[in-house]
Design a protein around this motif. Structure first.
Motif, PDB file in Angstrom:
ATOM      1  N   GLU A 235       6.361 -11.819  16.590  1.00  0.00           N
ATOM      2  CA  GLU A 235       6.388 -11.850  18.056  1.00  0.00           C
ATOM      3  C   GLU A 235       7.807 -11.692  18.600  1.00  0.00           C
ATOM      4  O   GLU A 235       7.998 -11.208  19.706  1.00  0.00           O
ATOM      5  CB  GLU A 235       5.739 -13.133  18.590  1.00  0.00           C
TER       6      GLU A 235
ATOM      7  N   THR B 106       2.301  -4.330  15.438  1.00  0.00           N
ATOM      8  CA  THR B 106       2.746  -2.953  15.181  1.00  0.00           C
ATOM      9  C   THR B 106       2.039  -1.993  16.141  1.00  0.00           C
ATOM     10  O   THR B 106       2.683  -1.144  16.774  1.00  0.00           O
ATOM     11  CB  THR B 106       2.457  -2.565  13.707  1.00  0.00           C
TER      12      THR B 106
ATOM     13  N   LYS C 216     -16.176  -3.678  22.864  1.00  0.00           N
ATOM     14  CA  LYS C 216     -14.924  -3.348  23.555  1.00  0.00           C
ATOM     15  C   LYS C 216     -15.020  -1.964  24.190  1.00  0.00           C
ATOM     16  O   LYS C 216     -14.574  -1.762  25.322  1.00  0.00           O
ATOM     17  CB  LYS C 216     -13.739  -3.426  22.591  1.00  0.00           C
TER      18      LYS C 216
ATOM     19  N   LYS D 202      -4.421  -0.878  25.279  1.00  0.00           N
ATOM     20  CA  LYS D 202      -3.379  -1.757  25.819  1.00  0.00           C
ATOM     21  C   LYS D 202      -2.216  -1.757  24.853  1.00  0.00           C
ATOM     22  O   LYS D 202      -2.387  -2.051  23.663  1.00  0.00           O
ATOM     23  CB  LYS D 202      -3.911  -3.190  25.964  1.00  0.00           C
TER      24      LYS D 202
ATOM     25  N   SER E 235      -7.328  -5.304  19.004  1.00  0.00           N
ATOM     26  CA  SER E 235      -6.155  -4.709  19.653  1.00  0.00           C
ATOM     27  C   SER E 235      -6.018  -3.197  19.488  1.00  0.00           C
ATOM     28  O   SER E 235      -5.393  -2.546  20.324  1.00  0.00           O
ATOM     29  CB  SER E 235      -4.879  -5.402  19.144  1.00  0.00           C
TER      30      SER E 235
ATOM     31  N   HIS F 202       0.812  -1.227   0.000  1.00  0.00           N
ATOM     32  CA  HIS F 202       0.000   0.000   0.000  1.00  0.00           C
ATOM     33  C   HIS F 202       0.847   1.280   0.000  1.00  0.00           C
ATOM     34  O   HIS F 202       0.386   2.317   0.484  1.00  0.00           O
ATOM     35  CB  HIS F 202      -0.936   0.008   1.221  1.00  0.00           C
TER      36      HIS F 202
ATOM     37  N   GLU G   9      -4.505 -14.905   8.073  1.00  0.00           N
ATOM     38  CA  GLU G   9      -4.635 -13.704   8.914  1.00  0.00           C
ATOM     39  C   GLU G   9      -6.108 -13.361   9.132  1.00  0.00           C
ATOM     40  O   GLU G   9      -6.474 -12.831  10.188  1.00  0.00           O
ATOM     41  CB  GLU G   9      -3.895 -12.512   8.284  1.00  0.00           C
TER      42      GLU G   9
HETATM   43  N1  LIG Z   1      -3.475  -4.602  22.671  1.00  0.00           N
HETATM   44  C1  LIG Z   1      -4.472  -5.453  22.709  1.00  0.00           C
HETATM   45  O1  LIG Z   1      -5.505  -5.217  23.342  1.00  0.00           O
HETATM   46  C2  LIG Z   1      -4.371  -6.739  21.946  1.00  0.00           C
HETATM   47  C3  LIG Z   1      -5.510  -7.533  21.716  1.00  0.00           C
HETATM   48  C4  LIG Z   1      -5.394  -8.667  20.924  1.00  0.00           C
HETATM   49  C5  LIG Z   1      -4.169  -9.017  20.379  1.00  0.00           C
HETATM   50  N2  LIG Z   1      -3.085  -8.242  20.626  1.00  0.00           N
HETATM   51  C6  LIG Z   1      -1.776  -8.578  20.036  1.00  0.00           C
HETATM   52  O2  LIG Z   1      -1.892  -8.477  18.629  1.00  0.00           O
HETATM   53  C7  LIG Z   1      -0.875  -9.278  18.019  1.00  0.00           C
HETATM   54  C8  LIG Z   1      -1.455 -10.022  16.831  1.00  0.00           C
HETATM   55  O3  LIG Z   1      -1.896  -9.089  15.875  1.00  0.00           O
HETATM   56  P1  LIG Z   1      -2.074  -9.487  14.326  1.00  0.00           P
HETATM   57  O4  LIG Z   1      -2.759 -10.786  14.227  1.00  0.00           O
HETATM   58  O5  LIG Z   1      -2.644  -8.298  13.651  1.00  0.00           O
HETATM   59  O6  LIG Z   1      -0.577  -9.782  13.896  1.00  0.00           O
HETATM   60  P2  LIG Z   1       0.532  -8.966  13.054  1.00  0.00           P
HETATM   61  O7  LIG Z   1       0.607  -7.563  13.485  1.00  0.00           O
HETATM   62  O8  LIG Z   1       1.756  -9.786  13.110  1.00  0.00           O
HETATM   63  O9  LIG Z   1      -0.006  -9.042  11.561  1.00  0.00           O
HETATM   64  C9  LIG Z   1      -0.125 -10.291  10.952  1.00  0.00           C
HETATM   65  C10 LIG Z   1       0.611 -10.356   9.607  1.00  0.00           C
HETATM   66  O10 LIG Z   1      -0.145  -9.648   8.643  1.00  0.00           O
HETATM   67  C11 LIG Z   1       0.687  -8.719   7.922  1.00  0.00           C
HETATM   68  N3  LIG Z   1      -0.185  -7.621   7.534  1.00  0.00           N
HETATM   69  C12 LIG Z   1      -0.705  -6.653   8.315  1.00  0.00           C
HETATM   70  N4  LIG Z   1      -1.590  -5.907   7.636  1.00  0.00           N
HETATM   71  C13 LIG Z   1      -1.610  -6.415   6.372  1.00  0.00           C
HETATM   72  C14 LIG Z   1      -2.344  -6.090   5.197  1.00  0.00           C
HETATM   73  N5  LIG Z   1      -3.270  -5.136   5.197  1.00  0.00           N
HETATM   74  N6  LIG Z   1      -2.111  -6.811   4.077  1.00  0.00           N
HETATM   75  C15 LIG Z   1      -1.201  -7.824   4.084  1.00  0.00           C
HETATM   76  N7  LIG Z   1      -0.504  -8.205   5.161  1.00  0.00           N
HETATM   77  C16 LIG Z   1      -0.718  -7.487   6.303  1.00  0.00           C
HETATM   78  C17 LIG Z   1       1.800  -8.414   8.873  1.00  0.00           C
HETATM   79  O11 LIG Z   1       2.955  -8.024   8.195  1.00  0.00           O
HETATM   80  C18 LIG Z   1       1.998  -9.752   9.594  1.00  0.00           C
HETATM   81  O12 LIG Z   1       2.837 -10.587   8.830  1.00  0.00           O
HETATM   82  C19 LIG Z   1      -0.351 -10.205  19.111  1.00  0.00           C
HETATM   83  O13 LIG Z   1       0.949  -9.821  19.492  1.00  0.00           O
HETATM   84  C20 LIG Z   1      -1.315 -10.002  20.262  1.00  0.00           C
HETATM   85  O14 LIG Z   1      -0.710 -10.188  21.512  1.00  0.00           O
HETATM   86  C21 LIG Z   1      -3.159  -7.124  21.383  1.00  0.00           C
END
Ligand SMILES: NC(=O)c1ccc[n+]([C@@H]2O[C@H](COP(=O)([O-])OP(=O)(O)OC[C@H]3O[C@@H](n4cnc5c(N)ncnc54)[C@H](O)[C@@H]3O)[C@@H](O)[C@H]2O)c1
Length: 363
Positions: free
Chosen positions: A74, A108, A227, A143, A138, A50, A178
């Protein structure tokens, strides 16, 4: 563009949800009179797919803009990466009048939010979730954090953003695995809401998997609303907010035991299955309801795989979860959607059996 208000004790802020709304970021920054020194941290895959859109939000009204790429996994959700972000901010002479924008998934958002909450004792922060998981969960609620010494999210803060912008068009480039991760957290909300919402999630699951826009947007809005009301009642997790940990004590330990070869959202699906078993073993959930509710996580069973797993190790990791007290693991369990029990304990043998039964479906 839909606007959902989050009313936390520390701050009120809007969550915008819609299609093709990313380009409105400069207008929103202007409208909220946010700082003009802008530090943008973008997930490397999002930048790859993007780049043109990201360039579009850089406006001449911004005094200074620096864009950095972040490789999200992670292992890189670490103090070393936070230090690198601080170094980059310092090298580019950013001060307390900084606006940090995180564009990416949950990793991120968590790490950049943590850097924003600590740099200069806290600078302005905007979340742009680009995964379904980050959109439904998230990015909202404040958080932030990093993994430390093999414990998930051990170091962190509660730090609310100025606004959250969920542009569903970003999800088009997500891999199916994902999308499944996002559905993992959606399933959690299905069990936290009422029966009506539970059945609505069951009915729309395949459409979300196929990324049908309207169903996906409806579910995102429902999860964000849920939430927002939990965060309004308990921003810092002293009570009600603990319900958001449903399935997560199992999930976080499994992620560590598997050395993060299992994705967080996939681990949540396994964790929810274990939580249902434990609810049944504790006599909270009937056998009939167990068979019924377990269908939801098991509907994605063939999209998740776990390597051979050492259950004893998973249990030990659960004991050092930050929510455990003196080695006693605290669980969120349920008797039906919307009827949750907090801070429950269980005998080791019972937890081990719940882990074995839950995990056995995914091996
Ligand atoms: N803060 C909170 O309240 C809270 C709640 C739930 C989960 N989490 C945390 O969130 C994390 C998991 O988040 P996630 O599943 O988004 O993982 P992530 O951030 O690793 O993203 C997953 C993958 O998708 C890719 N990606 C992201 N956006 C994309 C897009 N638009 N197109 C193509 N690829 C894309 C990333 O590069 C990565 O490889 C964990 O560390 C978990 O502990 C936090």
């Amino acid at each position: 563009m839909k606007k959902i208000e989050v009313k936390a004790t520390s701050k009120n802020y809007p969550v915008y949800v819609g299609q093709n709304i990313f380009e409105q970021i400069p207008v929103l920054i202007e409208k909220k009179s946010l700082h003009k020194n802008v530090f943008i941290v973008v997930d490397e895959n999002v930048l790859g797919y993007h780049l043109k859109r990201i360039k579009n939000i850089i406006s001449e009204k911004m005094s200074k803009v620096v864009v950095v790429e972040y490789i999200a996994n992670e292992k890189s959700k670490s103090s070393k990466s936070v230090e690198e972000l601080y170094e980059c901010l310092i090298k580019n002479n950013f001060g307390r009048d900084t606006l940090i924008i995180a564009i990416g998934g949950g990793i991120t958002g968590d790490i950049v939010g943590f850097a924003a909450s600590t740099f200069g004792r806290g600078v302005q922060f905007v979340q742009v979730p680009t995964t379904l998981l980050a959109a439904v969960d998230s990015s909202v609620g404040g958080k932030t954090g990093i993994n430390y010494r093999k414990t998930k999210n051990l170091i962190g803060s509660f730090y609310q953003p100025e606004f959250v912008l969920i542009d569903t068009t970003f999800f088009k480039t997500l891999k199916e695995e994902e999308v499944v991760c996002g559905i993992g957290e959606i399933m959690k909300y299905a069990f936290l809401g009422d029966e009506k919402f539970y059945y609505a999630v069951c009915a729309s699951l395949q459409n979300i998997l196929k990324q049908k826009h309207q169903q996906t947007q409806n579910i995102i809005e429902a999860c964000v609303n849920m939430k927002a009301s939990v965060v309004k009642a308990d921003e810092t997790e002293s009570g009600l907010r603990k319900i958001l940990n449903l399935g997560h004590t199992f999930a976080h330990a499994l992620e560590v035991e598997q050395d993060h070869k299992i994705k967080h959202g996939h681990a949540v699906i396994v964790g929810l299955t274990c939580a249902l078993y434990l609810s049944y073993f504790k006599g909270i959930l009937s056998a009939q309801k167990l068979i019924e509710y377990i269908e939801l996580p098991l509907s994605l069973q063939n999209r998740i795989s776990i390597d051979k797993c050492n259950i004893e190790t998973v249990y030990k990791i659960m004991q050092r979860d930050k929510k455990s007290r003196e080695g006693k693991i605290k669980f969120v369990l349920l008797s039906s959607p919307g009827v949750l029990y907090l801070d429950l304990e269980a005998e080791k043998e019972t937890v081990i059996t719940a882990l074995e039964d839950g995990i056995s479906h995914f091996i």
